[in-house]
Design a protein around this motif. Structure first.
Motif, PDB file in Angstrom:
ATOM      1  N   PRO A 128       0.808  -1.227   0.000  1.00 38.56           N
ATOM      2  CA  PRO A 128       0.000   0.000   0.000  1.00 38.56           C
ATOM      3  C   PRO A 128       0.842   1.278   0.000  1.00 38.56           C
ATOM      4  CG  PRO A 128       0.009  -0.978   2.189  1.00 38.56           C
ATOM      5  CD  PRO A 128       0.690  -1.965   1.277  1.00 38.56           C
ATOM      6  N   GLU A 129       1.223   1.692  -1.190  1.00 39.84           N
ATOM      7  CA  GLU A 129       1.997   2.926  -1.355  1.00 39.84           C
ATOM      8  C   GLU A 129       1.636   3.549  -2.699  1.00 39.84           C
ATOM      9  OE1 GLU A 129       6.157   1.829  -1.366  1.00 39.84           O
ATOM     10  OE2 GLU A 129       5.751   0.040  -2.555  1.00 39.84           O
ATOM     11  N   GLY A 130       1.211   4.807  -2.694  1.00 38.03           N
ATOM     12  CA  GLY A 130       0.928   5.517  -3.930  1.00 38.03           C
ATOM     13  C   GLY A 130      -0.110   4.832  -4.797  1.00 38.03           C
ATOM     14  N   GLN A 131       0.136   4.860  -6.108  1.00 39.10           N
ATOM     15  CA  GLN A 131      -0.749   4.232  -7.086  1.00 39.10           C
ATOM     16  C   GLN A 131       0.068   3.214  -7.884  1.00 39.10           C
ATOM     17  OE1 GLN A 131      -3.155   7.014  -9.370  1.00 39.10           O
ATOM     18  NE2 GLN A 131      -2.930   8.557  -7.785  1.00 39.10           N
ATOM     19  N   PRO A 132       0.226   2.005  -7.358  1.00 41.08           N
ATOM     20  CA  PRO A 132       1.123   1.027  -7.996  1.00 41.08           C
ATOM     21  C   PRO A 132       0.739   0.651  -9.423  1.00 41.08           C
ATOM     22  CG  PRO A 132      -0.188   0.011  -6.253  1.00 41.08           C
ATOM     23  CD  PRO A 132      -0.370   1.485  -6.122  1.00 41.08           C
TER      24      PRO A 132
ATOM     25  N   ASP B 167       2.710   3.744 -11.082  1.00 45.96           N
ATOM     26  CA  ASP B 167       4.148   3.874 -10.846  1.00 45.96           C
ATOM     27  C   ASP B 167       4.449   3.418  -9.424  1.00 45.96           C
ATOM     28  OD1 ASP B 167       6.751   4.500 -11.502  1.00 45.96           O
ATOM     29  OD2 ASP B 167       6.589   6.596 -10.897  1.00 45.96           O
ATOM     30  N   ALA B 168       5.550   2.707  -9.261  1.00 47.20           N
ATOM     31  CA  ALA B 168       5.947   2.216  -7.942  1.00 47.20           C
ATOM     32  C   ALA B 168       7.466   2.125  -7.886  1.00 47.20           C
ATOM     33  CB  ALA B 168       5.320   0.846  -7.671  1.00 47.20           C
ATOM     34  N   PRO B 169       8.038   2.157  -6.691  1.00 43.00           N
ATOM     35  CA  PRO B 169       9.495   2.039  -6.572  1.00 43.00           C
ATOM     36  C   PRO B 169      10.005   0.726  -7.162  1.00 43.00           C
ATOM     37  CG  PRO B 169       8.524   2.777  -4.503  1.00 43.00           C
ATOM     38  CD  PRO B 169       7.388   2.369  -5.382  1.00 43.00           C
TER      39      PRO B 169
ATOM     40  N   ASN C 151       6.559   3.055 -13.976  1.00 47.35           N
ATOM     41  CA  ASN C 151       6.946   1.696 -13.628  1.00 47.35           C
ATOM     42  C   ASN C 151       5.897   1.041 -12.725  1.00 47.35           C
ATOM     43  OD1 ASN C 151       8.488  -0.601 -13.394  1.00 47.35           O
ATOM     44  ND2 ASN C 151       9.946   0.268 -11.944  1.00 47.35           N
ATOM     45  N   PRO C 152       4.773   0.581 -13.294  1.00 47.27           N
ATOM     46  CA  PRO C 152       3.740  -0.052 -12.463  1.00 47.27           C
ATOM     47  C   PRO C 152       4.227  -1.354 -11.841  1.00 47.27           C
ATOM     48  CG  PRO C 152       3.246  -0.334 -14.793  1.00 47.27           C
ATOM     49  CD  PRO C 152       4.404   0.615 -14.718  1.00 47.27           C
ATOM     50  N   ALA C 153       3.589  -1.723 -10.740  1.00 47.87           N
ATOM     51  CA  ALA C 153       3.941  -2.956 -10.038  1.00 47.87           C
ATOM     52  C   ALA C 153       2.671  -3.670  -9.610  1.00 47.87           C
ATOM     53  CB  ALA C 153       4.807  -2.645  -8.813  1.00 47.87           C
ATOM     54  N   GLY C 154       2.683  -4.993  -9.693  1.00 48.29           N
ATOM     55  CA  GLY C 154       1.503  -5.742  -9.289  1.00 48.29           C
ATOM     56  C   GLY C 154       1.788  -7.225  -9.161  1.00 48.29           C
ATOM     57  N   LEU C 155       0.936  -7.882  -8.411  1.00 46.26           N
ATOM     58  CA  LEU C 155       1.004  -9.330  -8.205  1.00 46.26           C
ATOM     59  C   LEU C 155      -0.406  -9.878  -8.325  1.00 46.26           C
ATOM     60  CD1 LEU C 155       2.407 -11.985  -7.131  1.00 46.26           C
ATOM     61  CD2 LEU C 155       1.792 -11.177  -4.834  1.00 46.26           C
ATOM     62  N   ILE C 156      -0.556 -10.987  -9.037  1.00 49.14           N
ATOM     63  CA  ILE C 156      -1.874 -11.600  -9.174  1.00 49.14           C
ATOM     64  C   ILE C 156      -1.738 -13.111  -8.993  1.00 49.14           C
ATOM     65  CG2 ILE C 156      -1.761 -11.853 -11.704  1.00 49.14           C
ATOM     66  CD1 ILE C 156      -4.785 -10.950 -11.674  1.00 49.14           C
ATOM     67  N   VAL C 157      -2.647 -13.691  -8.194  1.00 51.56           N
ATOM     68  CA  VAL C 157      -2.525 -15.101  -7.803  1.00 51.56           C
ATOM     69  C   VAL C 157      -3.903 -15.760  -7.803  1.00 51.56           C
ATOM     70  CG1 VAL C 157      -1.669 -16.714  -6.062  1.00 51.56           C
ATOM     71  CG2 VAL C 157      -0.629 -14.439  -6.257  1.00 51.56           C
TER      72      VAL C 157
END
Length: 227
Positions: A72-76, A79-81, A159-165
């Motif tokens: 939970p940071e910004g709008q992944p 863009d994300a670190p 630089n988007p970031a995400g995980l899907i399972v």
């Protein structure tokens, strides 16, 4: 607020944010700063309520659809670190002797390492196609824990970031149980000793943020997942 309502609210926030992103790409985009601030405020209030549940409950139907999640940071989804984040999901399996097949489908933007009950399942290095792992031998009757190390690698621009399972296990009588990535997962920024093991206490970890529903965000509908 009930768990199903909270999950639905998170999904609608994701859809609203995706619409705002599309409107912002118009030649003469409207000023949506007020609306974006309202969405952020609503999401913050939802997060303050804690995870959607103490542990994920298997859905006994085919309607469980995974979300793209992140720390939970910004709008992944935008863009994300370029850093590593850690995720855990606790769920129950009643009697694994009745499990006929158990299949884990997973993808991360950009890469991930997966463990189930402290045992490594595998690694995957792309978000465009979900990896598929057979994990029946690793399931236990009672408490189970999925643990994922996900990495967002450097990119030249946004630089988007995400995980899907999506974990599906089918019983001998044909009953399908589905575990999906959603707001009930826990997330952390730093690796902690023993974090992959079922007995690890993740009570201090914040709830994962739903970055986008399946089919949304920059990822759209990736290969290997159905929703």
């Amino acid at each position: 607020m009930g768990e199903s309502l909270r999950k639905r609210t998170r999904q609608e926030i994701g859809w609203a944010r995706e619409l705002a992103d599309r409107l912002s790409s118009l030649p003469q985009p409207p000023d949506l700063s007020r609306e974006r601030a309202q969405l952020e405020g609503l999401e913050h209030r939802l997060s303050a309520l804690g995870p959607d549940s103490a542990g994920a409950k298997p859905s006994k139907n085919n309607e469980a659809v995974p979300d793209w999640i992140w720390y939970p940071e910004g709008q992944p989804a935008k863009d994300a670190p370029a850093e590593v984040r850690f995720f855990r999901c606790t769920f129950e399996a009643e009697d694994v002797t009745r499990v006929r097949v158990a299949e884990l489908r997973i993808a991360a933007d950009d890469a991930c390492e997966i463990s189930l009950n402290g045992i490594q399942v595998g690694v995957h290095g792309t978000w465009q196609t979900a990896a598929v792992f057979q994990v029946g031998r690793l399931l236990k009757s009672g408490k189970n824990v999925l643990a994922v190390r996900a990495e967002n690698r450097p990119a030249p621009a946004k630089n988007p970031a995400g995980l899907i399972v999506q974990l599906t296990f089918v019983l001998a009588d044909g009953t399908r149980n589905v575990i999906v990535s959603d707001g009930s997962w826990r997330a952390h920024k730093a690796e902690q000793t023993g974090w992959r093991r079922p007995e690890f206490d993740d009570g201090g970890w914040p709830a994962a943020k739903v970055a986008a529903p399946f089919g949304g965000g920059p990822w759209r509908r990736i290969r290997g997942l159905a929703g």
